[in-house]
Design a protein around this motif. Structure first.
Motif, PDB file in Angstrom:
ATOM      1  N   ALA A  91       0.828  -1.204   0.000  1.00 52.73           N
ATOM      2  CA  ALA A  91       0.000   0.000   0.000  1.00 52.73           C
ATOM      3  C   ALA A  91       0.865   1.257   0.000  1.00 52.73           C
ATOM      4  CB  ALA A  91      -0.935  -0.004   1.205  1.00 52.73           C
ATOM      5  N   ALA A  92       1.941   1.255   0.788  1.00 50.38           N
ATOM      6  CA  ALA A  92       2.831   2.420   0.833  1.00 50.38           C
ATOM      7  C   ALA A  92       3.470   2.673  -0.531  1.00 50.38           C
ATOM      8  CB  ALA A  92       3.902   2.218   1.893  1.00 50.38           C
ATOM      9  N   ALA A  93       3.814   1.611  -1.246  1.00 51.88           N
ATOM     10  CA  ALA A  93       4.397   1.775  -2.577  1.00 51.88           C
ATOM     11  C   ALA A  93       3.420   2.457  -3.523  1.00 51.88           C
ATOM     12  CB  ALA A  93       4.818   0.410  -3.128  1.00 51.88           C
ATOM     13  N   ILE A  94       2.160   2.063  -3.474  1.00 52.21           N
ATOM     14  CA  ILE A  94       1.141   2.714  -4.306  1.00 52.21           C
ATOM     15  C   ILE A  94       0.999   4.181  -3.922  1.00 52.21           C
ATOM     16  CG2 ILE A  94      -1.345   2.811  -4.773  1.00 52.21           C
ATOM     17  CD1 ILE A  94      -0.099   0.571  -6.320  1.00 52.21           C
ATOM     18  N   LEU A  95       0.997   4.481  -2.631  1.00 53.83           N
ATOM     19  CA  LEU A  95       0.862   5.869  -2.180  1.00 53.83           C
ATOM     20  C   LEU A  95       2.072   6.709  -2.581  1.00 53.83           C
ATOM     21  CD1 LEU A  95      -0.736   5.166   1.313  1.00 53.83           C
ATOM     22  CD2 LEU A  95      -1.871   6.243  -0.650  1.00 53.83           C
ATOM     23  N   LEU A  96       3.263   6.128  -2.540  1.00 53.36           N
ATOM     24  CA  LEU A  96       4.451   6.848  -3.010  1.00 53.36           C
ATOM     25  C   LEU A  96       4.337   7.194  -4.487  1.00 53.36           C
ATOM     26  CD1 LEU A  96       7.440   4.968  -1.317  1.00 53.36           C
ATOM     27  CD2 LEU A  96       6.922   7.405  -1.102  1.00 53.36           C
ATOM     28  N   LEU A  97       3.863   6.253  -5.281  1.00 57.38           N
ATOM     29  CA  LEU A  97       3.716   6.507  -6.716  1.00 57.38           C
ATOM     30  C   LEU A  97       2.627   7.543  -6.984  1.00 57.38           C
ATOM     31  CD1 LEU A  97       4.199   2.865  -7.967  1.00 57.38           C
ATOM     32  CD2 LEU A  97       5.641   4.822  -8.571  1.00 57.38           C
ATOM     33  N   ALA A  98       1.600   7.564  -6.144  1.00 65.83           N
ATOM     34  CA  ALA A  98       0.582   8.613  -6.276  1.00 65.83           C
ATOM     35  C   ALA A  98       1.192   9.976  -5.960  1.00 65.83           C
ATOM     36  CB  ALA A  98      -0.594   8.316  -5.344  1.00 65.83           C
ATOM     37  N   GLU A  99       2.038  10.053  -4.931  1.00 69.47           N
ATOM     38  CA  GLU A  99       2.723  11.308  -4.626  1.00 69.47           C
ATOM     39  C   GLU A  99       3.638  11.722  -5.773  1.00 69.47           C
ATOM     40  OE1 GLU A  99       4.784  11.138  -0.930  1.00 69.47           O
ATOM     41  OE2 GLU A  99       2.992  10.722   0.250  1.00 69.47           O
ATOM     42  N   ASP A 100       4.251  10.756  -6.436  1.00 68.08           N
ATOM     43  CA  ASP A 100       5.127  11.051  -7.572  1.00 68.08           C
ATOM     44  C   ASP A 100       4.354  11.502  -8.812  1.00 68.08           C
ATOM     45  OD1 ASP A 100       7.323  10.271  -6.085  1.00 68.08           O
ATOM     46  OD2 ASP A 100       7.424   8.262  -6.954  1.00 68.08           O
ATOM     47  N   GLY A 101       3.035  11.334  -8.789  1.00 75.23           N
ATOM     48  CA  GLY A 101       2.243  11.653  -9.977  1.00 75.23           C
ATOM     49  C   GLY A 101       2.268  10.557 -11.026  1.00 75.23           C
ATOM     50  N   ARG A 102       2.767   9.371 -10.643  1.00 76.47           N
ATOM     51  CA  ARG A 102       2.840   8.265 -11.596  1.00 76.47           C
ATOM     52  C   ARG A 102       1.498   7.553 -11.766  1.00 76.47           C
ATOM     53  NH1 ARG A 102       7.761   6.198 -13.400  1.00 76.47           N
ATOM     54  NH2 ARG A 102       9.356   7.800 -13.241  1.00 76.47           N
ATOM     55  N   LEU A 103       0.642   7.652 -10.747  1.00 77.60           N
ATOM     56  CA  LEU A 103      -0.668   7.031 -10.816  1.00 77.60           C
ATOM     57  C   LEU A 103      -1.595   7.755  -9.855  1.00 77.60           C
ATOM     58  CD1 LEU A 103      -0.812   5.375  -7.950  1.00 77.60           C
ATOM     59  CD2 LEU A 103       0.343   3.588  -9.207  1.00 77.60           C
ATOM     60  N   SER A 109      -0.998  11.149   2.772  1.00 73.12           N
ATOM     61  CA  SER A 109      -0.937   9.735   2.387  1.00 73.12           C
ATOM     62  C   SER A 109      -1.073   8.836   3.613  1.00 73.12           C
ATOM     63  CB  SER A 109       0.380   9.443   1.670  1.00 73.12           C
ATOM     64  OG  SER A 109       0.468  10.156   0.454  1.00 73.12           O
ATOM     65  N   LEU A 110      -0.423   9.204   4.710  1.00 71.92           N
ATOM     66  CA  LEU A 110      -0.555   8.422   5.936  1.00 71.92           C
ATOM     67  C   LEU A 110      -1.995   8.430   6.431  1.00 71.92           C
ATOM     68  CD1 LEU A 110       2.694   9.529   7.796  1.00 71.92           C
ATOM     69  CD2 LEU A 110       2.221   7.263   6.824  1.00 71.92           C
ATOM     70  N   ARG A 111      -2.657   9.568   6.322  1.00 70.30           N
ATOM     71  CA  ARG A 111      -4.076   9.626   6.735  1.00 70.30           C
ATOM     72  C   ARG A 111      -4.911   8.672   5.901  1.00 70.30           C
ATOM     73  NH1 ARG A 111      -3.089  15.194   7.499  1.00 70.30           N
ATOM     74  NH2 ARG A 111      -3.835  15.674   5.395  1.00 70.30           N
ATOM     75  N   LEU A 112      -4.648   8.597   4.597  1.00 66.67           N
ATOM     76  CA  LEU A 112      -5.381   7.667   3.744  1.00 66.67           C
ATOM     77  C   LEU A 112      -5.166   6.226   4.201  1.00 66.67           C
ATOM     78  CD1 LEU A 112      -4.833   9.039   0.122  1.00 66.67           C
ATOM     79  CD2 LEU A 112      -7.026   8.714   1.275  1.00 66.67           C
ATOM     80  N   ALA A 113      -3.914   5.882   4.487  1.00 71.14           N
ATOM     81  CA  ALA A 113      -3.606   4.515   4.898  1.00 71.14           C
ATOM     82  C   ALA A 113      -4.276   4.158   6.212  1.00 71.14           C
ATOM     83  CB  ALA A 113      -2.095   4.332   5.015  1.00 71.14           C
ATOM     84  N   PHE A 114      -4.350   5.118   7.135  1.00 68.00           N
ATOM     85  CA  PHE A 114      -4.804   4.846   8.498  1.00 68.00           C
ATOM     86  C   PHE A 114      -6.282   5.180   8.730  1.00 68.00           C
ATOM     87  CE2 PHE A 114      -0.211   5.985   9.861  1.00 68.00           C
ATOM     88  CZ  PHE A 114       0.229   4.738   9.457  1.00 68.00           C
ATOM     89  N   SER A 115      -6.979   5.681   7.730  1.00 67.28           N
ATOM     90  CA  SER A 115      -8.388   6.041   7.888  1.00 67.28           C
ATOM     91  C   SER A 115      -9.276   4.921   7.365  1.00 67.28           C
ATOM     92  CB  SER A 115      -8.705   7.335   7.128  1.00 67.28           C
ATOM     93  OG  SER A 115      -7.980   8.418   7.660  1.00 67.28           O
ATOM     94  N   PRO A 116     -10.441   4.713   7.985  1.00 65.35           N
ATOM     95  CA  PRO A 116     -11.335   3.655   7.510  1.00 65.35           C
ATOM     96  C   PRO A 116     -11.746   3.884   6.061  1.00 65.35           C
ATOM     97  CG  PRO A 116     -12.001   4.398   9.690  1.00 65.35           C
ATOM     98  CD  PRO A 116     -10.956   5.370   9.208  1.00 65.35           C
ATOM     99  N   ALA A 117     -11.382   2.958   5.191  1.00 62.05           N
ATOM    100  CA  ALA A 117     -11.806   3.021   3.798  1.00 62.05           C
ATOM    101  C   ALA A 117     -13.083   2.227   3.584  1.00 62.05           C
ATOM    102  CB  ALA A 117     -10.706   2.488   2.878  1.00 62.05           C
ATOM    103  N   THR A 118     -13.306   1.231   4.451  1.00 60.15           N
ATOM    104  CA  THR A 118     -14.501   0.408   4.340  1.00 60.15           C
ATOM    105  C   THR A 118     -14.770  -0.256   5.683  1.00 60.15           C
ATOM    106  OG1 THR A 118     -15.536  -1.406   3.110  1.00 60.15           O
ATOM    107  CG2 THR A 118     -13.216  -1.632   3.593  1.00 60.15           C
ATOM    108  N   ALA A 119     -16.045  -0.516   5.954  1.00 58.75           N
ATOM    109  CA  ALA A 119     -16.410  -1.315   7.116  1.00 58.75           C
ATOM    110  C   ALA A 119     -16.261  -2.792   6.761  1.00 58.75           C
ATOM    111  CB  ALA A 119     -17.849  -1.022   7.529  1.00 58.75           C
TER     112      ALA A 119
END
Length: 360
Positions: free
Chosen positions: A90-102, A280-290
């Motif tokens: 998940a962190a790898a995906i978030l890093l790439l989102a920060e990079d603007g790659r995805l 990005s950390l907030r996204l990882a640590f926030s409820p995305a789904t019940a």
């Protein structure tokens, strides 16, 4: 090019210095030693780390990393993390989102266009939060494979299995079902978006910058895991090595090896922006789904969420692990074990309770 962050260098040195300080001998703790008694002695063992306010307050190995030659477990022993690996994917995906790659809201088929029409509505967000409805690749292996075939499958093989199935458990985004398939596909997306392979991306963008030098998304014939623990299962009253299965080479859902000392560096990076931005950390640590699971009311991105507690377990043949974090209390408990039983989550909670019950 990747956006290398200038704040890496000084903060990573700090993280390394902090973890190096953890190498000082720890006094025994009869309470924790009592909880870990079944792991001690000439049996497959475990490693336990308690971090409070960024410092190790308990750090010890029990039992054996390699039963055959009596190699003991130490805080530097590397265990297969199994599904604890998902937080790194998940962190790898978030890093790439920060990079603007995805974008995490990219359609999955933008990156993996060979998937059938049933995947048209799936996004990376659905995979991160286990709401894609993808079929379990382990079940598909049983349906499409030869039971006598003991070759290991890889992330790309998971994709090829799913490309043959134009069906899902539910419409994307409509429900929750824990999915190893989703995280295997995310590893492939990391490779495509980065122009690297998944294991190399993790090593260059996460492990080495954080000083996690002994941590690998392990690939036979490509890397060597130092101070490696091997997995065991108790069969007919005897411990037998059960270190690998046909699914052990799938990296995105569970292929990382790491140690207490390296995971201390990872834990430190989750409190600040040395790796990921706060958003990005907030996204990882926030409820995305019940979820319907009593111990997991919600799932974020690679993390189970229960109130103020963030945690994840990892189970594979011969390994049982858990990381439990209480960020508001600056408390983390990690238990890694190289045996099929018992599940260490209750142990981690019992260990954490000693600090949670202490006066604030």
């Amino acid at each position: 090019m990747y956006r290398w962050k200038s704040r890496f260098a000084p903060l990573c040195l700090l993280a390394f210095a902090s973890a190096a300080g953890a190498a000082a001998p720890m006094p025994p703790d009869p309470g924790i030693d009592g909880l870990m008694q079944r792991y001690d002695g000439q049996v497959p063992g475990a490693a336990v780390l308690v971090l409070k306010d960024g410092q190790p307050v308990f750090r010890r190995g029990y039992g054996l990393a390699v039963v055959e030659d009596g190699t003991p477990v130490t805080p530097a022993t590397n265990f297969r993390l199994a599904s604890v690996s998902k937080q790194f994917t998940a962190a790898a995906i978030l890093l790439l989102a920060e990079d603007g790659r995805l974008s995490i809201d990219d359609p999955l088929k933008k990156w993996l266009p060979g998937l059938p029409a049933v995947a048209d509505a799936m996004t990376l967000r659905h995979l991160l939060s286990h709401t894609s409805g993808l079929l379990d690749y382990e079940d598909l292996m049983d349906q499409h494979g030869d039971p006598a075939d003991t070759r290991q499958v890889h992330d790309i093989d998971v994709l090829h299995l799913l490309e043959q199935e134009n069906r899902t458990y539910f419409a994307p985004g409509s429900d929750y079902r824990y999915s190893n398939s989703g995280y295997a596909l995310l590893a492939l997306v990391v490779g495509k978006a980065s122009g690297s392979d998944f294991a190399s991306f993790l090593r260059q963008r996460i492990f080495l910058p954080l000083g996690m030098h002994a941590t690998f998304a392990h690939q036979d014939g490509v890397d060597e895991v130092p101070e490696r623990a091997y997995g065991y299962s108790e069969i007919d009253g005897r411990w037998q090595r059960t270190d690998q299965s046909t699914t052990s080479a799938v990296l995105g859902d569970g292929g990382i090896y790491s140690s207490l000392d390296d995971l201390a560096r990872w834990d430190a990076a989750l409190y600040d922006e040395r790796l990921l931005r706060r958003a990005s950390l907030r996204l990882a640590f926030s409820p995305a789904t019940a979820t319907p699971e009593p111990d997991v009311p919600h799932y974020g991105f690679g993390w189970r969420i229960n109130g103020d507690m963030l945690w994840h377990s990892g189970e594979s043949i011969g390994f049982r692990n858990v990381i439990v974090r209480y960020p508001k209390r600056k408390l983390t408990v990690i238990v890694l074990s190289n045996r099929n039983d018992p599940e260490p989550y209750p142990l981690a909670l019992a260990i954490a309770k000693r600090w949670l019950d202490a006066k604030r």
